[in-house]
Design an enzyme around this catalytic site. Structure first.
Site, PDB file in Angstrom:
ATOM      1  N   ASP A 179       0.772  -1.192  -0.059  1.00  0.00           N
ATOM      2  CA  ASP A 179      -0.030   0.074  -0.004  1.00  0.00           C
ATOM      3  C   ASP A 179       0.819   1.319  -0.110  1.00  0.00           C
ATOM      4  O   ASP A 179       2.216   1.101  -0.082  1.00  0.00           O
ATOM      5  CB  ASP A 179      -0.921   0.044   1.459  1.00  0.00           C
ATOM      6  CG  ASP A 179      -2.355   0.507   0.858  1.00  0.00           C
ATOM      7  OD1 ASP A 179      -2.343   1.438   0.070  1.00  0.00           O
ATOM      8  OD2 ASP A 179      -3.295   0.269   1.805  1.00  0.00           O
ATOM      9  N   GLU A 212      -0.655   2.090  -5.073  1.00  0.00           N
ATOM     10  CA  GLU A 212      -0.337   3.390  -4.706  1.00  0.00           C
ATOM     11  C   GLU A 212      -1.596   4.324  -5.229  1.00  0.00           C
ATOM     12  O   GLU A 212      -1.319   5.586  -5.333  1.00  0.00           O
ATOM     13  CB  GLU A 212       1.161   3.879  -5.368  1.00  0.00           C
ATOM     14  CG  GLU A 212       1.144   3.865  -6.888  1.00  0.00           C
ATOM     15  CD  GLU A 212       0.985   5.028  -7.625  1.00  0.00           C
ATOM     16  OE1 GLU A 212       1.609   5.975  -7.477  1.00  0.00           O
ATOM     17  OE2 GLU A 212      -0.006   4.951  -8.196  1.00  0.00           O
ATOM     18  N   TRP A 213      -2.665   3.650  -5.691  1.00  0.00           N
ATOM     19  CA  TRP A 213      -3.971   4.429  -5.864  1.00  0.00           C
ATOM     20  C   TRP A 213      -4.093   4.961  -7.376  1.00  0.00           C
ATOM     21  O   TRP A 213      -4.602   5.913  -7.588  1.00  0.00           O
ATOM     22  CB  TRP A 213      -4.313   5.307  -4.943  1.00  0.00           C
ATOM     23  CG  TRP A 213      -4.140   4.725  -3.635  1.00  0.00           C
ATOM     24  CD1 TRP A 213      -4.461   3.619  -3.017  1.00  0.00           C
ATOM     25  CD2 TRP A 213      -3.606   5.569  -2.499  1.00  0.00           C
ATOM     26  NE1 TRP A 213      -3.895   3.247  -1.646  1.00  0.00           N
ATOM     27  CE2 TRP A 213      -3.446   4.686  -1.471  1.00  0.00           C
ATOM     28  CE3 TRP A 213      -3.142   6.966  -2.213  1.00  0.00           C
ATOM     29  CZ2 TRP A 213      -2.917   5.249  -0.138  1.00  0.00           C
ATOM     30  CZ3 TRP A 213      -2.740   7.221  -0.951  1.00  0.00           C
ATOM     31  CH2 TRP A 213      -2.533   6.417   0.185  1.00  0.00           C
ATOM     32  N   GLU A 215      -1.831   7.265  -8.206  1.00  0.00           N
ATOM     33  CA  GLU A 215      -1.443   8.829  -7.994  1.00  0.00           C
ATOM     34  C   GLU A 215      -0.307   9.270  -8.785  1.00  0.00           C
ATOM     35  O   GLU A 215      -0.151  10.359  -9.354  1.00  0.00           O
ATOM     36  CB  GLU A 215      -1.299   8.878  -6.468  1.00  0.00           C
ATOM     37  CG  GLU A 215      -2.438   8.972  -5.821  1.00  0.00           C
ATOM     38  CD  GLU A 215      -2.018   9.364  -4.289  1.00  0.00           C
ATOM     39  OE1 GLU A 215      -1.050   9.569  -3.896  1.00  0.00           O
ATOM     40  OE2 GLU A 215      -3.094   9.931  -3.469  1.00  0.00           O
ATOM     41  N   ASP A 234      -9.903   3.547  -3.888  1.00  0.00           N
ATOM     42  CA  ASP A 234     -10.427   2.388  -3.292  1.00  0.00           C
ATOM     43  C   ASP A 234     -11.869   2.306  -3.953  1.00  0.00           C
ATOM     44  O   ASP A 234     -12.548   3.459  -4.359  1.00  0.00           O
ATOM     45  CB  ASP A 234     -10.837   2.544  -1.906  1.00  0.00           C
ATOM     46  CG  ASP A 234      -9.686   2.242  -1.174  1.00  0.00           C
ATOM     47  OD1 ASP A 234      -9.649   2.132   0.226  1.00  0.00           O
ATOM     48  OD2 ASP A 234      -8.588   1.672  -1.607  1.00  0.00           O
TER      49      ASP A 234
END
Length: 676
Positions: A179, A212-213, A215, A234
């Site tokens: 994460d 890491e979404w 980003e 998410d």
């Protein structure tokens, strides 16, 4: 996984189904919103671990449990048992993955991670041994930061990469989700590369999931580092969230391939926040996108429909195709999506996906999907498990929020299958109680062979009157010809407003005499004309509502993900008593019956998100945009918005993300009024 220090401070990181249907192996428009500033480049091959040559399949507990007490050793072992007992292992599901909150808050005196003794009294190694004894694999979680994302602050791996990787290997871990919380501002590529090297140094094959979404645009660089990477924030268990994430992930197809996959987050199928139709769409589109299929529901509590969706071998075969192509968008005009995926055997999978709140005709052709020109094609419906022939048309009336998933091939044996037919509906399925509405249905032969002894039947709820006003049968339909039937539909006086099911059924025979039955459901909306004068739209019933995070809230802000958890509508310090609180991407529809003239509102980003959030507002009248704002930020006061909706049957209120993703996009339709 929560991916941020606290969920509450950042709630949003970011049918045929009837007819036409298709044949093949039983085994096995508009501009599309993009995340990247430019098309995603094809990455170099993933750096050498030889794993995840098809998208990983398995389970992760986060979406169903978060950090609640039910996440424990008994749950993990129970999921492994269910994988075997329910046939999910045989369907391809392999990994049983632990998410955040498995560890104690502090490392031991030697700097080692320890399992929470309440959740895992026998330790992680014991659980791993149990999972392995079932012929399955196990995954674990940590963060590329000093702490994980849980608010307690469990130890992260930043600065401990080699030690933690070796500890995971010693426990028998097969998969790591890594994460992004508490990363101390260290460069993302550097952090994730260090853990890649640490995993490699253990000598154990461990699938590496970079979380890491999206980003730092990992689709541009992570193919050389990990096996999969999150492209979005998410997901949550709502139609709006799933739809928003799908739209962000679809444009990144060029980055995906064997060993390196775009990851639009885990599955919500079975968690209860969407309908079964929406969950089938979720599973269909994740499979077309060659996404990891990680079950996010507690299978110990799941019903038969959840297992039916998750264990559909034909849909799974789309996801697991060894060619490894992610599906590409052909069109998305008006929320009618056509997405195609090339398969290793030369066939094409076509997803006809209906984003809207009413049934829609969606069509393409076999050639447009990438197949060579041929006399005819076989076409298999992967949810109905039936095979047809088509002369080349690929078309269906798709229910609201539904997906028709077809696998099509230029197969010389096409004539062995009956012709595909398309079932259609013309006219508005908006019905006022006690009044008769006129609808027209069509049954169209898409096949190369004729359909004979064709009949159509339309049925409605108990007590409704459905009467044919023209013939309901035809002795034969050649290619491209249709049986058209007019119907009079009456809902009983006093029928409550809401959505009701109508079903169109066609029966016909192939030239060889094979009997075929095909159905498609439609949503009929019982509506009430709005009262004369000027009133608040939040006091009127909604035809449909889709929201990017949680439900649409009446007279409060969006708040968090639960219904009724909003705050007073507040824009730039000004508080409003009436309106709607939504979250991009959002669309709310109201029936106006041609009797209204204007919609007015004060619009903006709600103050509950501090300085975050950028949105844009639109008002649509029967498919025509009647008014819009530019991009609005939290720094702006409420902006007036007015739209001429004269004569419109339906008014649609839309909020988009302002072009920069949906993070914190809490939007208010304040003082929202309509004049009729």
């Amino acid at each position: 996984m929560r991916h941020l220090p606290t969920r509450t401070t950042r709630t949003s990181h970011r049918g045929v189904i009837g007819a036409l249907l298709a044949g093949l192996l039983c085994t096995a428009g508009a501009t599309v919103p993009a995340v990247a500033d430019s098309p995603a480049p094809a990455p170099a091959p993933q750096a050498g671990n030889g794993l995840a040559l098809t998208p990983p399949m398995g389970f992760n507990n986060w979406n169903s449990t978060h950090c609640r007490a039910e996440f424990n050793e008994a749950m993990v072992k129970g999921i492994a048992d269910i994988f075997v007992e329910k046939g999910l292992k045989d369907a391809g599901y392999q990994y049983v993955n632990l998410d955040d909150c498995w560890a104690k808050p502090q490392r031991d005196a030697d700097g080692k991670l320890e399992a929470d003794p309440q959740r895992f009294p026998n330790g992680i190694k014991s659980v791993a041994d149990y999972v392995h004894s079932k012929g399955l694999k196990i995954g674990i979680y940590t963060s590329a930061g000093t702490k994980t994302c849980d608010s307690v602050g469990l130890p992260g791996a930043l600065g401990h990469e080699y030690s933690d990787a070796q500890q995971f290997a010693d426990w028998g871990i097969d998969y790591l989700k890594y994460d992004n919380c508490n990363n101390q501002g260290v460069d993302a590529k550097q952090r994730y590369t260090t853990m890649r090297d640490a995993l490699a140094a253990t000598g154990r094959p461990i699938v590496y999931s970079i979380c890491e979404w999206g980003e730092n645009k990992p689709w541009e660089w992570a193919g050389e580092i990990g096996n999969l990477w999150r492209t979005t924030g998410d997901i949550n268990d709502s139609w709006g969230s799933m739809l928003s994430i799908m739209k962000q992930n679809l444009p990144l197809a060029a980055a995906a391939g064997p060993g390196h996959w775009n990851d639009p987050d885990m599955l919500e199928v079975g968690n209860g926040g969407m309908t079964d139709t929406e969950y089938r769409t979720h599973f269909s589109m994740w499979s077309v996108m060659a996404a990891p299929l990680l079950i996010g529901s507690d299978l110990r509590k799941a019903g038969p429909e959840t297992f039916e969706i998750l264990s559909n071998h034909e849909v799974i075969a789309v996801d697991q195709d060894p060619l490894g192509k992610q599906g590409a968008v052909l069109s998305s005009t008006g929320g009618r999506w056509v997405v195609t995926k090339e398969m290793q055997d030369g066939s094409r999978v076509v997803a006809l996906f209906n984003e809207t709140g009413s049934a829609q005709r969606i069509s393409t052709t076999a050639e447009a999907a990438g197949l060579p020109k041929a006399t005819a094609y076989t076409m298999r419906d992967l949810w109905e498990h039936t095979t047809y022939n088509t002369a080349g048309s690929v078309s269906a009336t798709v229910p609201a929020h539904g997906t028709v998933l077809l696998r099509i091939a230029a197969d010389r044996k096409w004539a062995a299958h009956p012709p595909a037919v398309e079932l259609g509906l013309n006219g508005s399925p908006l019905v006022e109680a006690g009044r008769t509405a006129a609808l027209t249905t069509t049954v169209t032969d898409l096949g190369r062979t004729p359909a004979t002894k064709v009949s159509a039947a339309l049925t409605g709820p108990s007590g409704w009157r459905v009467k044919a006003a023209s013939p309901t049968g035809s002795p034969a339909l050649p290619t491209g010809r249709a049986l058209t039937t007019r119907w009079q539909v009456t809902a009983p006086a006093g029928t409550a407003t809401g959505t009701y099911d109508l079903t169109l059924t066609a029966r016909y025979r192939s030239p060889a005499g094979t009997r075929v039955r095909s159905t498609v459901p439609f949503r009929a909306h019982v509506v009430v004309a709005p009262p004369a004068g000027t009133g608040y739209l939040s006091d009127l019933p909604q035809l449909s509502a889709a929201n990017g995070w949680g439900p649409v809230e009446k007279d409060t802000s969006n708040g968090e993900s639960r219904a009724g958890d909003g705050n007073p509508l507040t824009i730039g310090g000004a508080v409003f008593a009436k309106g709607l609180g939504v979250h991009a991407d959002s669309a709310v529809e109201f029936y106006t019956g041609g009797a209204c003239s204007a919609v007015t509102a004060q619009v903006g980003v709600d103050d509950e998100k501090g300085a975050k959030g950028t949105v844009a507002f639109e008002v649509w009248a029967d498919g025509t945009r009647a008014a819009s704002t530019g991009v609005l930020t939290n720094a702006m006061p409420a902006q007036p918005l007015s739209a001429d909706v004269s004569g419109a049957q339906v008014v649609r209120l839309v909020v988009t993300d302002g072009g920069d993703g949906v993070d914190s996009d809490h939007a208010d339709w304040a003082d929202l009024r309509i004049t009729c």
